[in-house]
Design a protein around this motif. Structure first.
Motif, PDB file in Angstrom:
ATOM      1  N   TRP A   1      -1.233  -7.545   8.761  1.00  0.00           N
ATOM      2  CA  TRP A   1      -2.471  -8.293   8.514  1.00  0.00           C
ATOM      3  C   TRP A   1      -3.452  -7.471   7.673  1.00  0.00           C
ATOM      4  CZ3 TRP A   1      -7.167  -7.631  11.984  1.00  0.00           C
ATOM      5  CH2 TRP A   1      -8.221  -8.478  11.580  1.00  0.00           C
ATOM      6  N   GLY A   2      -3.947  -8.086   6.606  1.00  0.00           N
ATOM      7  CA  GLY A   2      -4.964  -7.417   5.787  1.00  0.00           C
ATOM      8  C   GLY A   2      -4.452  -6.229   4.992  1.00  0.00           C
ATOM      9  N   CYS A   3      -3.126  -6.028   4.933  1.00  0.00           N
ATOM     10  CA  CYS A   3      -2.590  -4.808   4.311  1.00  0.00           C
ATOM     11  C   CYS A   3      -1.853  -5.068   3.008  1.00  0.00           C
ATOM     12  CB  CYS A   3      -1.650  -4.106   5.284  1.00  0.00           C
ATOM     13  SG  CYS A   3      -2.499  -3.593   6.776  1.00  0.00           S
ATOM     14  N   GLY A   4      -1.976  -6.254   2.456  1.00  0.00           N
ATOM     15  CA  GLY A   4      -1.384  -6.537   1.152  1.00  0.00           C
ATOM     16  C   GLY A   4      -2.515  -6.695   0.163  1.00  0.00           C
ATOM     17  N   ALA A   5      -2.813  -7.942  -0.164  1.00  0.00           N
ATOM     18  CA  ALA A   5      -3.892  -8.246  -1.103  1.00  0.00           C
ATOM     19  C   ALA A   5      -5.214  -7.597  -0.680  1.00  0.00           C
ATOM     20  CB  ALA A   5      -4.064  -9.760  -1.206  1.00  0.00           C
ATOM     21  N   PHE A   6      -5.407  -7.423   0.617  1.00  0.00           N
ATOM     22  CA  PHE A   6      -6.701  -6.914   1.093  1.00  0.00           C
ATOM     23  C   PHE A   6      -6.742  -5.397   1.311  1.00  0.00           C
ATOM     24  CE2 PHE A   6      -8.784 -11.071   2.872  1.00  0.00           C
ATOM     25  CZ  PHE A   6      -8.901 -11.525   1.574  1.00  0.00           C
TER      26      PHE A   6
ATOM     27  N   GLN B   1       1.148 -14.297   1.651  1.00  0.00           N
ATOM     28  CA  GLN B   1       1.532 -14.923   2.930  1.00  0.00           C
ATOM     29  C   GLN B   1       0.851 -16.261   3.186  1.00  0.00           C
ATOM     30  OE1 GLN B   1      -0.223 -14.944   6.196  1.00  0.00           O
ATOM     31  NE2 GLN B   1       1.433 -15.000   7.674  1.00  0.00           N
ATOM     32  N   GLU B   2      -0.484 -16.304   3.083  1.00  0.00           N
ATOM     33  CA  GLU B   2      -1.193 -17.546   3.416  1.00  0.00           C
ATOM     34  C   GLU B   2      -0.807 -18.689   2.470  1.00  0.00           C
ATOM     35  OE1 GLU B   2      -5.686 -17.755   3.084  1.00  0.00           O
ATOM     36  OE2 GLU B   2      -5.379 -18.905   4.930  1.00  0.00           O
ATOM     37  N   GLU B   3      -0.796 -18.390   1.188  1.00  0.00           N
ATOM     38  CA  GLU B   3      -0.503 -19.445   0.217  1.00  0.00           C
ATOM     39  C   GLU B   3       0.914 -19.964   0.396  1.00  0.00           C
ATOM     40  OE1 GLU B   3      -1.849 -16.505  -0.654  1.00  0.00           O
ATOM     41  OE2 GLU B   3      -3.737 -16.872  -1.740  1.00  0.00           O
ATOM     42  N   ILE B   4       1.856 -19.069   0.703  1.00  0.00           N
ATOM     43  CA  ILE B   4       3.236 -19.505   0.918  1.00  0.00           C
ATOM     44  C   ILE B   4       3.300 -20.421   2.137  1.00  0.00           C
ATOM     45  CG2 ILE B   4       5.569 -18.737   1.562  1.00  0.00           C
ATOM     46  CD1 ILE B   4       5.094 -16.240  -0.178  1.00  0.00           C
TER      47      ILE B   4
HETATM   48  N1  AR6 Z   1       5.899 -12.628   7.659  1.00  0.00           N
HETATM   49  C1  AR6 Z   1       5.585 -11.361   8.027  1.00  0.00           C
HETATM   50  N2  AR6 Z   1       4.938 -10.494   7.232  1.00  0.00           N
HETATM   51  C2  AR6 Z   1       4.588 -10.909   6.006  1.00  0.00           C
HETATM   52  C3  AR6 Z   1       4.888 -12.212   5.540  1.00  0.00           C
HETATM   53  C4  AR6 Z   1       5.566 -13.092   6.433  1.00  0.00           C
HETATM   54  N3  AR6 Z   1       5.882 -14.335   6.075  1.00  0.00           N
HETATM   55  N4  AR6 Z   1       4.427 -12.311   4.281  1.00  0.00           N
HETATM   56  C5  AR6 Z   1       3.870 -11.139   3.977  1.00  0.00           C
HETATM   57  N5  AR6 Z   1       3.960 -10.275   5.004  1.00  0.00           N
HETATM   58  P1  AR6 Z   1      -1.062 -10.628   2.444  1.00  0.00           P
HETATM   59  P2  AR6 Z   1      -3.777  -9.827   3.311  1.00  0.00           P
HETATM   60  C6  AR6 Z   1       3.434  -8.892   5.062  1.00  0.00           C
HETATM   61  O1  AR6 Z   1      -1.235  -9.765   1.253  1.00  0.00           O
HETATM   62  O2  AR6 Z   1      -3.671  -8.425   2.836  1.00  0.00           O
HETATM   63  C7  AR6 Z   1      -4.178 -14.311   0.414  1.00  0.00           C
HETATM   64  O3  AR6 Z   1      -4.574 -14.628  -0.892  1.00  0.00           O
HETATM   65  C8  AR6 Z   1       3.637  -8.103   3.789  1.00  0.00           C
HETATM   66  O4  AR6 Z   1       3.832  -6.741   4.149  1.00  0.00           O
HETATM   67  O5  AR6 Z   1      -0.749 -12.063   2.259  1.00  0.00           O
HETATM   68  O6  AR6 Z   1      -4.455 -10.090   4.624  1.00  0.00           O
HETATM   69  C9  AR6 Z   1      -5.178 -14.825   1.417  1.00  0.00           C
HETATM   70  O7  AR6 Z   1      -5.660 -16.100   1.076  1.00  0.00           O
HETATM   71  C10 AR6 Z   1       2.306  -8.282   3.083  1.00  0.00           C
HETATM   72  O8  AR6 Z   1       2.036  -7.243   2.171  1.00  0.00           O
HETATM   73  O9  AR6 Z   1      -2.351 -10.567   3.438  1.00  0.00           O
HETATM   74  C11 AR6 Z   1      -6.240 -13.790   1.342  1.00  0.00           C
HETATM   75  O10 AR6 Z   1      -7.094 -14.015   0.244  1.00  0.00           O
HETATM   76  C12 AR6 Z   1       1.349  -8.230   4.246  1.00  0.00           C
HETATM   77  O11 AR6 Z   1       2.036  -8.978   5.267  1.00  0.00           O
HETATM   78  C13 AR6 Z   1      -5.457 -12.524   1.136  1.00  0.00           C
HETATM   79  O12 AR6 Z   1      -4.210 -12.910   0.559  1.00  0.00           O
HETATM   80  C14 AR6 Z   1      -0.012  -8.799   3.970  1.00  0.00           C
HETATM   81  O13 AR6 Z   1       0.082 -10.078   3.380  1.00  0.00           O
HETATM   82  C15 AR6 Z   1      -5.155 -11.828   2.437  1.00  0.00           C
HETATM   83  O14 AR6 Z   1      -4.523 -10.619   2.163  1.00  0.00           O
END
Ligand code: AR6
Length: 511
Positions: free
Chosen positions: A421-426, A305-308
């Motif tokens: 939030w925090g539920c993908g990569a983290f 998400q953040e990088e995109i």
């Molecule tokens: N809109 C709504 N939901 C989204 C979107 C979007 N555009 N994109 C993703 N999601 P993640 P984290 C949902 O893994 O776990 C980066 O490297 C989707 O279900 O990006 O907080 C940062 O720099 C996805 O699995 O966030 C940090 O190092 C979930 O949001 C790290 O990842 C979590 O997205 C943060 O990881």
């Protein structure tokens, strides 16, 4: 047809457009914590081509080379290992490349050589090479090499006259803000493209904004990211946006931390949808699922998400240059950044799609009404750790730090757009994080719009749990009790099921 959303319709959530925040004119700003790289500027919608001017008069460059400012490549203190001024070396290399570009004889190899000459080191630019020589059609390549690149070189060469002084750093513990023009952002990003930024002081607590890692050979999505960034340069070289951007760091003082176990605040209103992205929920405070080092892996292999978000809105990358690593009680706001390109897919299926013309309205400083906040969750290498009360407390405080409205906005509440939030990569738990965010939004007295990211079950179950809490008129304190009892007893139920099947009155633990 299953419902597209639950709860309050998105349009009924107060947003920035219906009630644009009242901003004091810049002329009145006497806030020493707020640094301006531009002269006071009032945006006149009838003259959208008026552009703010740099803070110092034409031709004046005021250098700063200290712990509070970005070290610019044009500083006289920017020296080679042999103590020679680097800037004249950089100027020569860039002017030489520019000449070749204009004569239409420059190759990717010349870009590599230029970057190497500017840095006195070897670089792998395999990814850039592949994009320009193998992916771009002949006319795209020619356009980039003969039109876009020479303009980018001018932006980099003129960084001293465009910025006229180095931006301040947003350092740990400092509640500082930096306001600058989109042109200044483009100039700094052009310097980053040619990898001109020297090692900053405190280098280990900042990310590098230089493009070198992005240029290296790597996975296919890196190429897509590079496409997006070159598209940004194409756009700004064709028609420079005339607006203003602000980056603000906020540190929540200890005495403002909510007392989660005592708070009688009622629950916020809620909208849950499954097919809307955070960036598409315009006019709300949009959450960036951040890394403590803002931008995360955007300059490397990362593409979630953040990088995109940073890739489609490249002005956000300036935060890597100025934003020191965030602490538990800190966040960084990004105001006014524009989107330049659309995308499809996610992570390894990410693709640059089309040109994107961002028509978001502007505030009276000329900033697009796009408010984003970088909110970094804890990265759980062991997901069991997230149920420790200390971790829950940290996430509650972090979310509140980001959600809290400044006093001056209190009469103009606008909603929050978030999701998993925090539920993908983290590796966080979606149910726990959703409850934490509802508590924080409630305490900040703001409505919450939650995107479940195509998850129908989560949309339905979150809504059911929310209704169940609402029926019992749950307060933040009651939800704290649920969390405490859940993590203490660890029943064989999901958090949502536990809440659904346990009335507040039967909770035993007294916080
Ligand atoms: N809109 C709504 N939901 C989204 C979107 C979007 N555009 N994109 C993703 N999601 P993640 P984290 C949902 O893994 O776990 C980066 O490297 C989707 O279900 O990006 O907080 C940062 O720099 C996805 O699995 O966030 C940090 O190092 C979930 O949001 C790290 O990842 C979590 O997205 C943060 O990881």
């Amino acid at each position: 047809e299953p419902a597209e959303f639950r709860g309050v319709p998105l349009d009924d959530i107060p947003n920035l457009f219906k009630q644009p925040p009242l901003l004091v004119d810049m002329q009145d700003i006497r806030d020493p914590a707020h640094a301006f790289l531009i002269k006071p500027f009032a945006y006149d919608p009838s003259k959208p081509d008026n552009e703010p001017e740099p803070i110092h008069a034409a031709g004046v460059y005021v250098d700063k080379w200290d712990d509070d400012h970005v070290r610019l490549p044009c500083s006289p203190y920017n020296l080679t290992n042999k103590n020679n001024p680097k800037w004249s070396i950089i100027q020569n290399a860039l002017i030489y490349l520019q000449q070749k570009c204009v004569e239409n004889i420059a190759s990717v190899y010349d870009i590599k050589e230029t970057i190497e000459n500017c840095n006195g080191a070897q670089f792998d630019i395999g990814c850039l090479e592949h994009l320009l020589d193998k992916v771009y059609k002949e006319d795209e390549r020619a356009h980039f090499m003969t039109k876009v690149l020479p303009e980018m070189i001018s932006f980099a060469l003129n960084v001293d006259t465009i910025c006229t002084e180095p931006p301040i750093l947003l350092r740990i513990g400092g509640n500082r803000a930096l306001t600058f023009s989109q042109r200044q952002a483009a100039s700094l990003l052009a310097c980053a493209f040619f990898c001109l930024f020297p090692r900053q002081s405190h280098g280990h607590t900042y990310q590098s904004i230089n493009f070198n890692k992005l240029f290296e050979h790597g996975p296919p999505w890196k190429l897509e990211k590079l496409k997006c960034l070159l598209h940004y340069f194409w756009r700004v070289t064709q028609n420079m946006p005339k607006g203003v951007l602000t980056l603000r760091r906020f540190t929540l003082p200890d005495q403002w931390r909510p007392n989660w176990t005592e708070s009688q605040t009622p629950m916020c209103s809620l909208h849950v949808n499954k097919n809307t992205t955070i960036e598409d929920m315009a006019g709300l405070l949009q959450i960036d699922f951040a890394n403590e080092f803002i931008g995360g892996g955007v300059m490397g292999d990362g593409i979630v998400q953040e990088e995109i978000r940073f890739t489609i809105c490249p002005e956000m990358l300036i935060s890597l240059l100025v934003g020191e690593v965030m602490q538990a009680n800190e966040c960084i706001f990004l105001f006014g950044c524009e989107q330049y390109v659309s995308y499809s897919g996610y992570a390894d299926t990410f693709r640059a799609k089309d040109d994107f013309v961002d028509n978001t309205g502007r505030d009276n400083w000329g900033r697009r009404l796009c408010h984003v906040v970088a909110m970094d969750a804890i990265c759980f290498s062991n997901p069991c750790d997230q149920y420790f009360p200390a971790c829950i407390g940290r996430e509650l405080d972090k979310a509140f730090t980001c959600f809290r409205l400044p006093r001056s906005y209190e009469q103009r509440v606008y909603g929050i757009a978030t999701g998993n939030w925090g539920c993908g990569a983290f590796r966080g738990n979606k149910e726990l994080k959703a409850i934490i965010q509802i508590m924080a939004a409630s305490e900040a007295r703001r409505p919450l719009a939650y995107a479940t990211w195509h998850d129908q079950n989560l949309m339905d179950s979150l809504w059911t749990v929310y209704e169940c809490l609402l029926r019992q008129q749950a307060t933040v304190r009651d939800i704290s009790k649920y969390l405490l009892e859940y993590v203490t007893r660890r029943p064989q139920l999901s958090l949502f099921d536990f809440i659904r099947t346990t009335p507040i009155s039967s909770l035993q633990i007294k916080p």
